[in-house]
Write a protein that holds these residues in place. Structure first.
Motif, PDB file in Angstrom:
ATOM      1  N   PRO A  73      -6.916  -7.000  -8.475  1.00 23.82           N
ATOM      2  CA  PRO A  73      -6.329  -5.652  -8.467  1.00 23.82           C
ATOM      3  C   PRO A  73      -6.421  -4.973  -7.097  1.00 23.82           C
ATOM      4  O   PRO A  73      -5.525  -4.198  -6.733  1.00 23.82           O
ATOM      5  CB  PRO A  73      -7.179  -4.876  -9.488  1.00 23.82           C
ATOM      6  CG  PRO A  73      -7.884  -5.900 -10.299  1.00 23.82           C
ATOM      7  CD  PRO A  73      -8.020  -7.119  -9.439  1.00 23.82           C
ATOM      8  N   LEU A  74      -7.475  -5.293  -6.338  1.00 20.48           N
ATOM      9  CA  LEU A  74      -7.621  -4.684  -5.006  1.00 20.48           C
ATOM     10  C   LEU A  74      -6.519  -5.179  -4.084  1.00 20.48           C
ATOM     11  O   LEU A  74      -5.861  -4.393  -3.404  1.00 20.48           O
ATOM     12  CB  LEU A  74      -8.996  -5.039  -4.415  1.00 20.48           C
ATOM     13  CG  LEU A  74     -10.188  -4.482  -5.190  1.00 20.48           C
ATOM     14  CD1 LEU A  74     -11.487  -5.090  -4.667  1.00 20.48           C
ATOM     15  CD2 LEU A  74     -10.228  -2.956  -5.092  1.00 20.48           C
ATOM     16  N   VAL A  75      -6.344  -6.509  -4.090  1.00 20.90           N
ATOM     17  CA  VAL A  75      -5.323  -7.097  -3.231  1.00 20.90           C
ATOM     18  C   VAL A  75      -3.928  -6.652  -3.679  1.00 20.90           C
ATOM     19  O   VAL A  75      -2.999  -6.526  -2.880  1.00 20.90           O
ATOM     20  CB  VAL A  75      -5.494  -8.643  -3.199  1.00 20.90           C
ATOM     21  CG1 VAL A  75      -4.343  -9.318  -2.499  1.00 20.90           C
ATOM     22  CG2 VAL A  75      -6.821  -8.999  -2.524  1.00 20.90           C
ATOM     23  N   ALA A  76      -3.791  -6.335  -4.980  1.00 20.38           N
ATOM     24  CA  ALA A  76      -2.499  -5.850  -5.496  1.00 20.38           C
ATOM     25  C   ALA A  76      -2.277  -4.361  -5.200  1.00 20.38           C
ATOM     26  O   ALA A  76      -1.205  -3.822  -5.493  1.00 20.38           O
ATOM     27  CB  ALA A  76      -2.412  -6.103  -7.001  1.00 20.38           C
ATOM     28  N   GLY A  77      -3.297  -3.680  -4.641  1.00 16.30           N
ATOM     29  CA  GLY A  77      -3.083  -2.286  -4.244  1.00 16.30           C
ATOM     30  C   GLY A  77      -3.394  -1.250  -5.308  1.00 16.30           C
ATOM     31  O   GLY A  77      -2.954  -0.100  -5.213  1.00 16.30           O
ATOM     32  N   VAL A  78      -4.177  -1.621  -6.318  1.00 18.96           N
ATOM     33  CA  VAL A  78      -4.485  -0.671  -7.392  1.00 18.96           C
ATOM     34  C   VAL A  78      -5.326   0.508  -6.892  1.00 18.96           C
ATOM     35  O   VAL A  78      -5.123   1.653  -7.314  1.00 18.96           O
ATOM     36  CB  VAL A  78      -5.184  -1.407  -8.562  1.00 18.96           C
ATOM     37  CG1 VAL A  78      -5.778  -0.427  -9.556  1.00 18.96           C
ATOM     38  CG2 VAL A  78      -4.178  -2.315  -9.261  1.00 18.96           C
ATOM     39  N   ALA A  79      -6.261   0.236  -5.961  1.00 15.15           N
ATOM     40  CA  ALA A  79      -7.135   1.325  -5.508  1.00 15.15           C
ATOM     41  C   ALA A  79      -6.334   2.431  -4.844  1.00 15.15           C
ATOM     42  O   ALA A  79      -6.556   3.617  -5.121  1.00 15.15           O
ATOM     43  CB  ALA A  79      -8.211   0.784  -4.571  1.00 15.15           C
ATOM     44  N   GLU A  80      -5.367   2.082  -3.975  1.00 17.29           N
ATOM     45  CA  GLU A  80      -4.624   3.182  -3.340  1.00 17.29           C
ATOM     46  C   GLU A  80      -3.680   3.874  -4.315  1.00 17.29           C
ATOM     47  O   GLU A  80      -3.436   5.071  -4.185  1.00 17.29           O
ATOM     48  CB  GLU A  80      -3.921   2.792  -2.053  1.00 17.29           C
ATOM     49  CG  GLU A  80      -2.834   1.772  -2.167  1.00 17.29           C
ATOM     50  CD  GLU A  80      -3.279   0.523  -1.429  1.00 17.29           C
ATOM     51  OE1 GLU A  80      -4.412   0.059  -1.679  1.00 17.29           O
ATOM     52  OE2 GLU A  80      -2.494   0.023  -0.599  1.00 17.29           O
ATOM     53  N   ALA A  81      -3.185   3.138  -5.299  1.00 17.61           N
ATOM     54  CA  ALA A  81      -2.338   3.789  -6.307  1.00 17.61           C
ATOM     55  C   ALA A  81      -3.145   4.891  -7.002  1.00 17.61           C
ATOM     56  O   ALA A  81      -2.650   6.007  -7.210  1.00 17.61           O
ATOM     57  CB  ALA A  81      -1.849   2.760  -7.327  1.00 17.61           C
ATOM     58  N   LEU A  82      -4.393   4.612  -7.319  1.00 16.05           N
ATOM     59  CA  LEU A  82      -5.257   5.612  -7.963  1.00 16.05           C
ATOM     60  C   LEU A  82      -5.609   6.739  -6.989  1.00 16.05           C
ATOM     61  O   LEU A  82      -5.517   7.921  -7.323  1.00 16.05           O
ATOM     62  CB  LEU A  82      -6.543   4.933  -8.449  1.00 16.05           C
ATOM     63  CG  LEU A  82      -6.381   4.020  -9.659  1.00 16.05           C
ATOM     64  CD1 LEU A  82      -7.513   3.005  -9.737  1.00 16.05           C
ATOM     65  CD2 LEU A  82      -6.336   4.836 -10.946  1.00 16.05           C
ATOM     66  N   ARG A  83      -5.981   6.365  -5.780  1.00 17.07           N
ATOM     67  CA  ARG A  83      -6.387   7.367  -4.796  1.00 17.07           C
ATOM     68  C   ARG A  83      -5.234   8.316  -4.486  1.00 17.07           C
ATOM     69  O   ARG A  83      -5.439   9.521  -4.334  1.00 17.07           O
ATOM     70  CB  ARG A  83      -6.866   6.649  -3.523  1.00 17.07           C
ATOM     71  CG  ARG A  83      -8.135   7.230  -2.937  1.00 17.07           C
ATOM     72  CD  ARG A  83      -8.728   6.321  -1.871  1.00 17.07           C
ATOM     73  NE  ARG A  83      -9.735   5.445  -2.428  1.00 17.07           N
ATOM     74  CZ  ARG A  83      -9.786   4.129  -2.230  1.00 17.07           C
ATOM     75  NH1 ARG A  83      -8.894   3.522  -1.483  1.00 17.07           N
ATOM     76  NH2 ARG A  83     -10.728   3.416  -2.777  1.00 17.07           N
ATOM     77  N   ASN A  84      -4.016   7.773  -4.453  1.00 20.23           N
ATOM     78  CA  ASN A  84      -2.842   8.621  -4.184  1.00 20.23           C
ATOM     79  C   ASN A  84      -2.639   9.655  -5.278  1.00 20.23           C
ATOM     80  O   ASN A  84      -2.005  10.679  -5.055  1.00 20.23           O
ATOM     81  CB  ASN A  84      -1.580   7.764  -4.061  1.00 20.23           C
ATOM     82  CG  ASN A  84      -1.575   6.978  -2.764  1.00 20.23           C
ATOM     83  OD1 ASN A  84      -2.315   7.315  -1.834  1.00 20.23           O
ATOM     84  ND2 ASN A  84      -0.768   5.920  -2.704  1.00 20.23           N
ATOM     85  N   ARG A  85      -3.139   9.383  -6.473  1.00 21.27           N
ATOM     86  CA  ARG A  85      -3.015  10.353  -7.562  1.00 21.27           C
ATOM     87  C   ARG A  85      -4.259  11.232  -7.665  1.00 21.27           C
ATOM     88  O   ARG A  85      -4.444  11.951  -8.634  1.00 21.27           O
ATOM     89  CB  ARG A  85      -2.797   9.631  -8.904  1.00 21.27           C
ATOM     90  CG  ARG A  85      -1.663   8.604  -8.909  1.00 21.27           C
ATOM     91  CD  ARG A  85      -0.280   9.184  -9.088  1.00 21.27           C
ATOM     92  NE  ARG A  85      -0.092   9.928 -10.310  1.00 21.27           N
ATOM     93  CZ  ARG A  85       0.472   9.457 -11.427  1.00 21.27           C
ATOM     94  NH1 ARG A  85       0.875   8.205 -11.477  1.00 21.27           N
ATOM     95  NH2 ARG A  85       0.632  10.236 -12.477  1.00 21.27           N
TER      96      ARG A  85
END
Ligand code: AMP
Ligand code: GLY
Length: 422
Positions: A73-85
């Motif tokens: 999930p990290l490599v897929a960009g999940v952390a920034e998707a959450l942080r952006n919200r």
């Protein structure tokens, strides 16, 4: 705190166990979790690698902290998707997670930051590969560049096997050839909020399948923590940790911060203690498995506070986490056929008897409930974790518990923590 933990392995079970042990009344949800996790907390069936889905869930359910367990999930960009919200998340964005996802990126960061690591060369053709293999000499170390679930790396004296591995992975893209680093391996975890960095306690992982470090590389077959022998080499464990903090973790975190891709989450330093000094063999961007199973039980500082501080940029006010001096040992039970082709679906028995052994708990990985029975659903099935006042006691407890667990064709190593238990 309302906490969502993404992932389904023994590492995530260990994280959840540590959060529950705080006795702070946390509401914990795991996605997707496993049969062992489902006994302790709520599980939901979300795709942990889908940033939009995870963000929606977190917002609708007033989640105050998301902890990302695995690398995918990290490599897929999940952390920034959450942080952006605006959702606090423990885990680096896609670019910083490339420290794990791309070995070439990791080498570049280490070079820029002056972090000690082995020589490495990236090649795209077999001719180049052969020239570099002969330059570096035996033992040969060859790595696929992306995430390969532990299968992309070969370390061998056999030149034919090296050439075969290189030929295979070159079909998927460039590969990395590395100088062999000789010495004991240590895993050391650091928590960072993008700027401040605090260390956890070191652990040793057993990566090979078979006793005596034989057989293929795996995701990890066992671990122990702390490492009493570090004191002989470095004066004290603290001196060792400080050296890695100063020469590896802080420079790496600073470099990523300077590049505008701050590392928020867990920096896993895979180290070799060579005669020439400490060298990094790999970084991971998340808690290690199975090391987490032995590091977190010894953590005295509440885990939720550390992870939340990292997620919200407040780690600078934190003192270094404290650990109990007890010994912790974990032994992984794997299915027949692991790591090449694990047999799935076989019944698991005896877990209650195993749990009756003093100081023992179990972190589930590939387990599921089928009707009323428990079945193994993949390679690494579970981690038996034992604590004791010393390694002889912890190790004895781990193996006593394992002897009570039934799994046809199940395999585990018999020599985990042997050298420290004498
Ligand atoms: P990696 O996926 O890079 O962590 O490699 C998996 C395992 O292969 C490591 O934990 C080491 O045991 C071994 N390994 C990787 N790189 C090297 C190296 N340069 N020298 C010696 N052993 C290595
Ligand atoms: N134990 C090795 C890893 O987590 O990558």
């Amino acid at each position: 705190m309302r906490i969502l933990v993404l992932g389904s392995g023994a590492r995530e079970h260990a994280i959840i166990t540590a959060l529950l042990r705080e006795d702070a009344g946390h509401h914990i949800v795991a996605a997707p979790g496993n049969a062992g996790i489902a006994r302790q907390v709520e599980v939901v069936h979300l795709d942990p690698s889908n940033g939009a889905v995870v963000s929606e869930y977190a917002l609708e359910n007033d989640i105050e902290l998301v902890v990302v367990g695995p690398e995918a999930p990290l490599v897929a960009g999940v952390a920034e998707a959450l942080r952006n919200r605006g959702i606090p998340v423990f885990g680096p964005g896609k670019k910083a997670a490339a420290l794990e996802g791309s070995k070439t990126f990791a080498k570049r960061i280490m070079t820029e930051a002056g972090v000690p690591t082995g020589r490495a060369t990236r090649v795209g053709t077999l001719d180049e590969a052969l020239a570099v293999l002969d330059d570096f000499g035996s033992p040969y170390v060859i790595k696929a560049d992306g995430l390969a679930a532990g299968k992309g790396v070969i370390v061998t004296d056999d030149r034919d096997a090296a050439v075969e591995h290189a030929t295979y992975w070159l079909q998927h893209g460039p590969i990395l050839l590395e100088e062999f680093l000789d010495g004991p391996e240590v895993s050391l975890f650091f928590i960072s909020d993008g700027h401040a960095v605090v260390p956890l306690s070191p652990a040793q992982d057993y990566k090979r399948l078979l006793d005596g470090d034989g057989g293929p590389n795996t995701g990890g077959m066992g671990a122990y923590s702390p490492l009493p022998w570090l004191a002989d080499r470095f004066g004290s464990e603290k001196d060792f940790i400080d050296e890695v903090l100063d020469t590896v973790a802080v420079p790496t975190v600073r470099q990523l911060e300077t590049e505008g891709t701050p590392f928020i989450g867990l920096l896993y330093a895979g180290l070799v203690l060579t005669e020439q000094g400490i060298r990094v063999i790999e970084f991971n961007a998340r808690f290690g498995d199975p090391e987490t199973q032995v590091v977190l039980p010894r953590l005295l500082t509440p885990l939720s506070g550390l992870l939340h501080a990292a997620a919200t940029g407040a780690l600078g006010n934190f003192e270094s986490p404290r650990f109990s001096p007890t010994a912790a040992v974990t032994v992984v039970l794997a299915s027949e056929g692991y790591p090449e082709a694990a047999i799935s679906g076989r019944p698991l028995s005896g877990l209650d008897d195993a749990l009756a052994v003093a100081g023992v708990h179990i972190a589930h990985a590939a387990t599921a409930k089928l009707d009323d029975a428990l079945v193994a659903t993949g390679g690494r099935v579970l981690s038996v974790v034992a604590e004791g006042s010393d390694f002889a006691e912890a190790r004895g407890r781990a193996y006593e518990a394992l002897s009570k667990i039934g799994l046809d064709g199940g395999q585990y190593r018999h020599d985990i923590a042997e050298r420290v238990a004498r």
